[in-house]
Design a protein around this motif. Structure first.
Motif, short mmCIF file in Angstrom:
data_model
loop_
_atom_site.label_atom_id
_atom_site.label_comp_id
_atom_site.label_asym_id
_atom_site.label_seq_id
_atom_site.Cartn_x
_atom_site.Cartn_y
_atom_site.Cartn_z
N LEU A 174 -13.62 -26.31 64.88
CA LEU A 174 -13.26 -26.30 63.46
C LEU A 174 -13.43 -27.67 62.84
CD1 LEU A 174 -10.09 -24.03 63.71
CD2 LEU A 174 -12.45 -23.36 63.25
N THR A 184 -15.15 -17.46 70.62
CA THR A 184 -15.87 -16.31 70.08
C THR A 184 -16.45 -15.39 71.14
OG1 THR A 184 -17.89 -17.60 69.87
CG2 THR A 184 -16.43 -17.52 67.95
N ASN A 203 0.25 -19.44 71.34
CA ASN A 203 -0.94 -18.95 72.04
C ASN A 203 -1.26 -19.90 73.19
OD1 ASN A 203 -1.93 -20.27 69.20
ND2 ASN A 203 -3.08 -21.08 70.93
N ASN A 219 -16.07 -22.08 68.41
CA ASN A 219 -16.27 -22.73 67.11
C ASN A 219 -15.35 -23.94 67.08
OD1 ASN A 219 -18.04 -20.81 65.98
ND2 ASN A 219 -16.32 -19.49 65.43
N ILE A 235 -7.71 -18.59 70.45
CA ILE A 235 -7.56 -17.66 69.34
C ILE A 235 -8.94 -17.17 68.93
CG2 ILE A 235 -5.36 -18.58 68.48
CD1 ILE A 235 -6.95 -20.16 66.38
N GLU A 236 -8.97 -16.04 68.25
CA GLU A 236 -10.22 -15.38 67.87
C GLU A 236 -11.15 -16.27 67.05
OE1 GLU A 236 -10.74 -11.53 65.28
OE2 GLU A 236 -9.43 -11.13 67.01
N GLN A 237 -10.59 -17.10 66.15
CA GLN A 237 -11.42 -17.95 65.29
C GLN A 237 -12.09 -19.07 66.08
OE1 GLN A 237 -8.27 -17.06 64.90
NE2 GLN A 237 -7.62 -17.02 62.77
N VAL A 238 -11.56 -19.43 67.24
CA VAL A 238 -12.10 -20.54 68.02
C VAL A 238 -12.96 -20.04 69.17
CG1 VAL A 238 -11.52 -22.54 69.44
CG2 VAL A 238 -10.20 -22.06 67.37
N ASN A 243 -20.77 -23.19 69.35
CA ASN A 243 -21.64 -22.17 68.76
C ASN A 243 -22.68 -22.77 67.83
OD1 ASN A 243 -20.88 -19.67 69.85
ND2 ASN A 243 -19.10 -19.56 68.51
N ASP A 244 -22.29 -23.75 67.01
CA ASP A 244 -23.20 -24.30 66.01
C ASP A 244 -24.29 -25.17 66.61
OD1 ASP A 244 -21.86 -23.03 63.95
OD2 ASP A 244 -20.54 -24.74 63.58
#
Length: 172
Positions: A164, A150, A127, A162, A145-148, A109-110
């Motif tokens: 991390l 998107t 998961n 994302n 997972i939702e944080q990774v 994403n970044d």
């Protein structure tokens, strides 16, 4: 019609034609029921109907109509079981089949950089984990997972993630 894998025949069990199956579907309770039609992925594929089903340790034990003898079933050890594409379950909008995810390009994403392609999905207790095959590097493991993860765009064949900070390797 496309077929989709739902399990692997890993061995026979006893002499009455039962096989030990490891499920590769999220819906084993609806895929492995008496009367369900499956395909044994040989060349050519063999269409079978489930005669009996029972759990045994981590396996599902199946026998098939007209194949209830070890001599008839032994040749299928090491093959996969699949279903017709028209037999797929309906999923919610934010749910995906593994065959839809494997092969997607994965972009950060970044940076917008393509990290690689989803090579396989590992089913772990916490998961699922995507194995991302990168061109000139080791495989990258990303938790689903939702944080990774998107966004998943099946039409474009891309998943946006994302990465991390703690996964970044310091080159110093």
């Amino acid at each position: 019609m496309a077929r989709y894998k739902v399990g692997d025949i890993v061995n026979t069990h006893g002499i009455k034609g039962e096989v030990r199956v490891i499920a590769t579907t999220d819906f084993p309770e609806s895929r492995f029921v008496k009367g369900q039609v499956l395909f044994i992925d040989t060349t050519p594929a063999v269409k079978v109907e489930i005669a009996t089903v029972r759990k045994h340790k981590q396996f599902i034990l199946l026998s098939f109509v007209d194949y209830q003898n070890i001599n008839l079933i032994e040749k299928f050890k090491g093959t996969s079981l699949s279903i017709d594409g028209e037999d797929l379950q309906e999923l919610a909008d934010d749910e995906y089949f593994y065959h839809e995810i494997v092969g997607l390009s994965v972009k950060d994403n970044d940076s917008g950089q393509t990290l690689g392609k989803v090579k396989e999905i590992l089913q772990l207790p916490a998961n699922d984990v995507w194995v991302i095959q990168r061109e000139d590097d080791k495989d990258l493991l990303l938790p689903f997972i939702e944080q990774v993860v998107t966004e998943i765009d099946l039409n474009q064949g891309v998943a946006y993630v994302n990465v991390l900070e703690e996964w970044q390797v310091d080159e110093n």
